[in-house]
Design a protein around this motif. Structure first.
Motif, PDB file in Angstrom:
ATOM      1  N   THR A 175       0.863  -1.176   0.000  1.00  0.00           N
ATOM      2  CA  THR A 175       0.000   0.000   0.000  1.00  0.00           C
ATOM      3  C   THR A 175       0.898   1.224   0.000  1.00  0.00           C
ATOM      4  O   THR A 175       1.760   1.372   0.871  1.00  0.00           O
ATOM      5  N   THR A 176       0.751   2.104  -0.986  1.00  0.00           N
ATOM      6  CA  THR A 176       1.593   3.292  -1.089  1.00  0.00           C
ATOM      7  C   THR A 176       0.731   4.547  -1.204  1.00  0.00           C
ATOM      8  O   THR A 176      -0.423   4.474  -1.612  1.00  0.00           O
ATOM      9  N   VAL A 177       1.309   5.662  -0.830  1.00  0.00           N
ATOM     10  CA  VAL A 177       0.614   6.945  -0.908  1.00  0.00           C
ATOM     11  C   VAL A 177       1.166   7.733  -2.083  1.00  0.00           C
ATOM     12  O   VAL A 177       2.371   7.966  -2.179  1.00  0.00           O
ATOM     13  N   TRP A 178       0.287   8.150  -2.993  1.00  0.00           N
ATOM     14  CA  TRP A 178       0.691   8.920  -4.169  1.00  0.00           C
ATOM     15  C   TRP A 178       0.121  10.324  -4.073  1.00  0.00           C
ATOM     16  O   TRP A 178      -1.011  10.522  -3.639  1.00  0.00           O
ATOM     17  N   ALA A 179       0.899  11.296  -4.528  1.00  0.00           N
ATOM     18  CA  ALA A 179       0.436  12.681  -4.550  1.00  0.00           C
ATOM     19  C   ALA A 179      -0.660  12.835  -5.604  1.00  0.00           C
ATOM     20  O   ALA A 179      -0.601  12.232  -6.673  1.00  0.00           O
ATOM     21  N   LYS A 180      -1.671  13.636  -5.309  1.00  0.00           N
ATOM     22  CA  LYS A 180      -2.806  13.784  -6.220  1.00  0.00           C
ATOM     23  C   LYS A 180      -2.408  14.397  -7.566  1.00  0.00           C
ATOM     24  O   LYS A 180      -3.003  14.101  -8.592  1.00  0.00           O
ATOM     25  N   ASP A 181      -1.405  15.285  -7.541  1.00  0.00           N
ATOM     26  CA  ASP A 181      -1.017  15.971  -8.770  1.00  0.00           C
ATOM     27  C   ASP A 181       0.081  15.256  -9.546  1.00  0.00           C
ATOM     28  O   ASP A 181       0.553  15.751 -10.559  1.00  0.00           O
ATOM     29  N   ALA A 182       0.509  14.072  -9.072  1.00  0.00           N
ATOM     30  CA  ALA A 182       1.561  13.331  -9.759  1.00  0.00           C
ATOM     31  C   ALA A 182       1.024  12.726 -11.049  1.00  0.00           C
ATOM     32  O   ALA A 182      -0.147  12.339 -11.140  1.00  0.00           O
ATOM     33  N   THR A 183       1.880  12.616 -12.056  1.00  0.00           N
ATOM     34  CA  THR A 183       1.474  12.066 -13.355  1.00  0.00           C
ATOM     35  C   THR A 183       2.238  10.799 -13.718  1.00  0.00           C
ATOM     36  O   THR A 183       1.961  10.185 -14.737  1.00  0.00           O
TER      37      THR A 183
END
Length: 233
Positions: A175-183
């Motif tokens: 389970t990882t956390v990704w930034a909302k604005d990452a592409t």
């Protein structure tokens, strides 16, 4: 929380002849995901598994903010809350699909081990109350029986002779956390498997009203590199 019947099974381990043939530590996630994509007509008939509107869930859990006047959905909420006081957890994996690929007679004995989730993962407290734990009461085991003697004989022969069928071994890898604005995202998976497929589940910030709130991924492109070689097969 929605779909309580699936949420209660955080991890499922199945043994046949004392050997593990299925072990998934993300069982509730994948099962809720499958239910999410069922037709509305099928989901409408899964109230006993916890798939219901928010007000009905509040009535069942004795929430003070529940609408007791039947104004939300007419008399539907009140009727459903009276009829489905017990929630159902369906356990038929392997038996209901393809069965285990294991060199054991099916009469060797099936053993289902269920790991329950922590309380704060499936329950929301009212106002300033704390969620510390929960208990399960009045647990019943239900199963189907075959009354026809000829049909029962045929089924029993299948168990006597044994069978070996394939199944999917599902595992929650990470389970990882990704930034909302990452592409762009890079994920490394180091699992000794000859054949794999991945399901990526994207969640919004955890909601207190619905366990089925997913993000439509809208992924444009996927590249796979195996042992340094791009798109290797």
């Amino acid at each position: 929380m929605n779909n309580l019947g699936k949420l209660l099974c955080k991890r499922l381990m199945i043994r046949v002849g004392s050997e593990i043939v299925y072990d998934n530590n993300g069982e509730s996630l994948i099962e809720i995901y499958k239910d999410l994509w069922k037709m509305d007509s099928k989901r409408a008939n899964m109230v006993e598994y916890g798939i219901m509107n928010e007000n009905t869930r509040k009535l069942l859990s004795k929430d003070d903010s529940a609408d007791q006047t039947a104004k939300t959905e007419g008399a539907y909420d009140l009727v459903m809350a009276k009829v489905y006081k017990e929630q159902k957890m369906k356990l038929g994996k392997i038996l209901n699909d393809h069965g285990p690929y294991a060199p054991y007679n099916m009469k060797s004995g099936f053993e289902y081990t269920i790991t329950l989730p922590k309380a704060d993962k499936i329950m929301v407290a009212q106002s300033s109350e704390k969620v510390e734990g929960y208990t399960l009461k009045n647990i019943h085991l239900e199963y189907e029986t075959i009354e026809n003697e000829e049909l029962a004989k045929r089924v029993n022969e299948g168990y006597e002779t044994g069978r070996s069928l394939s199944y999917e071994h599902t595992t929650l890898l990470k389970t990882t956390v990704w930034a909302k604005d990452a592409t762009r995202f890079n994920e490394s998976i180091d699992v000794p498997r000859e054949s794999m497929r991945a399901v990526v589940l994207l969640f919004r910030k955890r909601t207190v009203t619905d366990s089925e709130e997913y993000v439509f991924p809208d992924i444009k492109k996927v590249k796979v590199t195996i042992k340094g070689k791009p798109n290797a097969v």
